[in-house]
Write a protein that holds these residues in place. Structure first.
Motif, PDB file in Angstrom:
ATOM      1  N   PRO A  50     -34.062  12.101  16.258  1.00  0.00           N
ATOM      2  CA  PRO A  50     -34.001  12.596  15.143  1.00  0.00           C
ATOM      3  C   PRO A  50     -34.980  13.845  15.009  1.00  0.00           C
ATOM      4  CG  PRO A  50     -34.309  10.212  14.897  1.00  0.00           C
ATOM      5  CD  PRO A  50     -34.351  10.570  16.195  1.00  0.00           C
ATOM      6  N   GLY A  51     -35.949  13.944  16.148  1.00  0.00           N
ATOM      7  CA  GLY A  51     -36.686  15.151  16.171  1.00  0.00           C
ATOM      8  C   GLY A  51     -36.591  16.123  17.216  1.00  0.00           C
ATOM      9  N   CYS A  52     -35.313  15.905  17.808  1.00  0.00           N
ATOM     10  CA  CYS A  52     -34.771  17.066  18.654  1.00  0.00           C
ATOM     11  C   CYS A  52     -35.083  18.384  18.192  1.00  0.00           C
ATOM     12  CB  CYS A  52     -33.347  16.757  19.020  1.00  0.00           C
ATOM     13  SG  CYS A  52     -32.667  17.996  20.199  1.00  0.00           S
ATOM     14  N   PRO A  53     -35.568  19.176  18.550  1.00  0.00           N
ATOM     15  CA  PRO A  53     -35.741  20.860  18.239  1.00  0.00           C
ATOM     16  C   PRO A  53     -34.525  21.541  18.262  1.00  0.00           C
ATOM     17  CG  PRO A  53     -36.646  20.505  20.205  1.00  0.00           C
ATOM     18  CD  PRO A  53     -36.347  19.183  20.078  1.00  0.00           C
ATOM     19  N   ALA A  54     -33.390  20.755  18.976  1.00  0.00           N
ATOM     20  CA  ALA A  54     -32.230  21.948  18.962  1.00  0.00           C
ATOM     21  C   ALA A  54     -31.245  21.328  18.048  1.00  0.00           C
ATOM     22  CB  ALA A  54     -31.658  21.366  20.309  1.00  0.00           C
ATOM     23  N   PHE A  81     -27.939   9.464  12.862  1.00  0.00           N
ATOM     24  CA  PHE A  81     -28.731   8.868  14.045  1.00  0.00           C
ATOM     25  C   PHE A  81     -28.419   7.340  13.879  1.00  0.00           C
ATOM     26  CE2 PHE A  81     -30.624  12.848  13.261  1.00  0.00           C
ATOM     27  CZ  PHE A  81     -30.656  13.432  14.676  1.00  0.00           C
ATOM     28  N   ASP A  82     -27.152   6.917  13.442  1.00  0.00           N
ATOM     29  CA  ASP A  82     -26.936   5.875  13.275  1.00  0.00           C
ATOM     30  C   ASP A  82     -25.372   5.518  13.880  1.00  0.00           C
ATOM     31  OD1 ASP A  82     -26.694   2.737  12.761  1.00  0.00           O
ATOM     32  OD2 ASP A  82     -26.326   3.219  10.524  1.00  0.00           O
ATOM     33  N   PRO A  83     -25.183   4.977  14.855  1.00  0.00           N
ATOM     34  CA  PRO A  83     -26.129   4.537  15.778  1.00  0.00           C
ATOM     35  C   PRO A  83     -26.854   5.512  16.608  1.00  0.00           C
ATOM     36  CG  PRO A  83     -23.894   4.601  16.836  1.00  0.00           C
ATOM     37  CD  PRO A  83     -23.868   4.775  15.454  1.00  0.00           C
TER      38      PRO A  83
END
Length: 104
Positions: A50-54, A81-83
Protein backbone atom coordinates in the motif's frame (compact mmCIF):
# COMPACT_ATOMS: atom_id res chain seq x y z
CA UNK A 1 -16.21 -8.97 -28.70
CA UNK A 2 -15.88 -7.98 -25.04
CA UNK A 3 -13.43 -10.81 -24.35
CA UNK A 4 -11.34 -9.74 -27.34
CA UNK A 5 -11.32 -6.17 -26.05
CA UNK A 6 -10.25 -7.37 -22.60
CA UNK A 7 -7.45 -9.36 -24.23
CA UNK A 8 -6.32 -6.31 -26.23
CA UNK A 9 -6.36 -4.17 -23.08
CA UNK A 10 -4.38 -6.80 -21.18
CA UNK A 11 -1.81 -6.86 -24.01
CA UNK A 12 -1.64 -3.05 -24.03
CA UNK A 13 -0.93 -2.98 -20.30
CA UNK A 14 2.30 -4.91 -20.89
CA UNK A 15 3.95 -1.58 -21.74
CA UNK A 16 3.51 -0.47 -18.13
CA UNK A 17 6.73 -1.38 -16.34
CA UNK A 18 7.06 -1.39 -12.58
CA UNK A 19 10.07 0.89 -11.99
CA UNK A 20 11.28 -1.10 -9.00
CA UNK A 21 11.03 -4.63 -10.38
CA UNK A 22 11.65 -3.75 -14.03
CA UNK A 23 8.93 -5.98 -15.47
CA UNK A 24 5.46 -5.30 -16.84
CA UNK A 25 2.50 -5.22 -14.49
CA UNK A 26 0.71 -8.11 -16.22
CA UNK A 27 3.59 -10.54 -15.73
CA UNK A 28 4.01 -9.26 -12.17
CA UNK A 29 0.37 -10.10 -11.41
CA UNK A 30 -0.62 -6.55 -10.48
CA UNK A 31 -3.83 -6.62 -12.56
CA UNK A 32 -6.60 -8.51 -10.79
CA UNK A 33 -9.52 -7.87 -13.16
CA UNK A 34 -10.42 -6.09 -16.38
CA UNK A 35 -14.10 -5.65 -17.17
CA UNK A 36 -15.76 -3.80 -20.03
CA UNK A 37 -19.32 -2.59 -20.47
CA UNK A 38 -20.08 -0.65 -23.65
CA UNK A 39 -16.47 0.55 -23.92
CA UNK A 40 -16.30 1.63 -20.27
CA UNK A 41 -13.34 -0.21 -18.77
CA UNK A 42 -12.81 -0.99 -15.11
CA UNK A 43 -9.39 -2.25 -14.09
CA UNK A 44 -8.79 -3.60 -10.58
CA UNK A 45 -5.11 -3.65 -9.79
CA UNK A 46 -2.61 -3.60 -6.98
CA UNK A 47 1.01 -2.81 -6.20
CA UNK A 48 3.57 -4.60 -4.10
CA UNK A 49 2.54 -2.71 -0.94
CA UNK A 50 0.00 0.00 0.00
CA UNK A 51 2.91 2.41 0.58
CA UNK A 52 4.50 1.77 -2.81
CA UNK A 53 5.77 5.14 -4.09
CA UNK A 54 5.03 4.09 -7.70
CA UNK A 55 1.27 3.73 -7.25
CA UNK A 56 0.36 6.98 -8.99
CA UNK A 57 2.88 6.29 -11.77
CA UNK A 58 1.38 2.83 -12.33
CA UNK A 59 -2.20 4.15 -12.34
CA UNK A 60 -1.32 6.81 -14.90
CA UNK A 61 0.50 4.28 -17.07
CA UNK A 62 -2.43 1.87 -16.96
CA UNK A 63 -4.94 4.59 -17.82
CA UNK A 64 -2.81 5.86 -20.70
CA UNK A 65 -2.20 2.39 -22.16
CA UNK A 66 -5.83 1.28 -21.85
CA UNK A 67 -7.23 4.51 -23.32
CA UNK A 68 -5.23 3.92 -26.52
CA UNK A 69 -6.95 0.61 -27.26
CA UNK A 70 -9.59 0.99 -30.00
CA UNK A 71 -13.06 0.44 -28.56
CA UNK A 72 -12.23 1.90 -25.14
CA UNK A 73 -14.36 4.91 -24.25
CA UNK A 74 -13.35 5.43 -20.64
CA UNK A 75 -11.10 3.86 -18.01
CA UNK A 76 -11.73 3.55 -14.29
CA UNK A 77 -8.87 2.20 -12.20
CA UNK A 78 -9.51 0.71 -8.79
CA UNK A 79 -6.40 0.24 -6.67
CA UNK A 80 -6.92 -2.52 -4.14
CA UNK A 81 -4.81 -4.38 -1.64
CA UNK A 82 -7.36 -7.11 -1.00
CA UNK A 83 -6.04 -9.65 -1.59
CA UNK A 84 -2.55 -8.41 -0.94
CA UNK A 85 -0.05 -8.94 -3.73
CA UNK A 86 2.52 -11.70 -3.20
CA UNK A 87 5.40 -12.91 -5.37
CA UNK A 88 3.35 -16.03 -6.12
CA UNK A 89 1.33 -13.86 -8.56
CA UNK A 90 4.39 -13.32 -10.78
CA UNK A 91 4.69 -15.38 -13.97
CA UNK A 92 7.11 -18.25 -13.20
CA UNK A 93 9.78 -17.24 -15.71
CA UNK A 94 9.78 -13.66 -14.41
CA UNK A 95 9.74 -14.87 -10.81
CA UNK A 96 12.84 -16.98 -11.53
CA UNK A 97 14.62 -14.00 -13.12
CA UNK A 98 13.94 -11.98 -9.99
CA UNK A 99 15.38 -14.68 -7.77
CA UNK A 100 12.13 -15.77 -6.15
CA UNK A 101 12.29 -19.34 -7.47
CA UNK A 102 14.48 -20.59 -4.65
CA UNK A 103 12.07 -19.42 -1.94
CA UNK A 104 8.70 -20.07 -3.58
Amino acid sequence: MTNQLVDRIRDALRVVIDPELGHNIIDLGFVYEISVIDGAVRIAMTATTPGCPAIRFLEEGVASAAERVPGVRSVDIVMTFDPPWTPSRIEPIVRASLGFAAVN
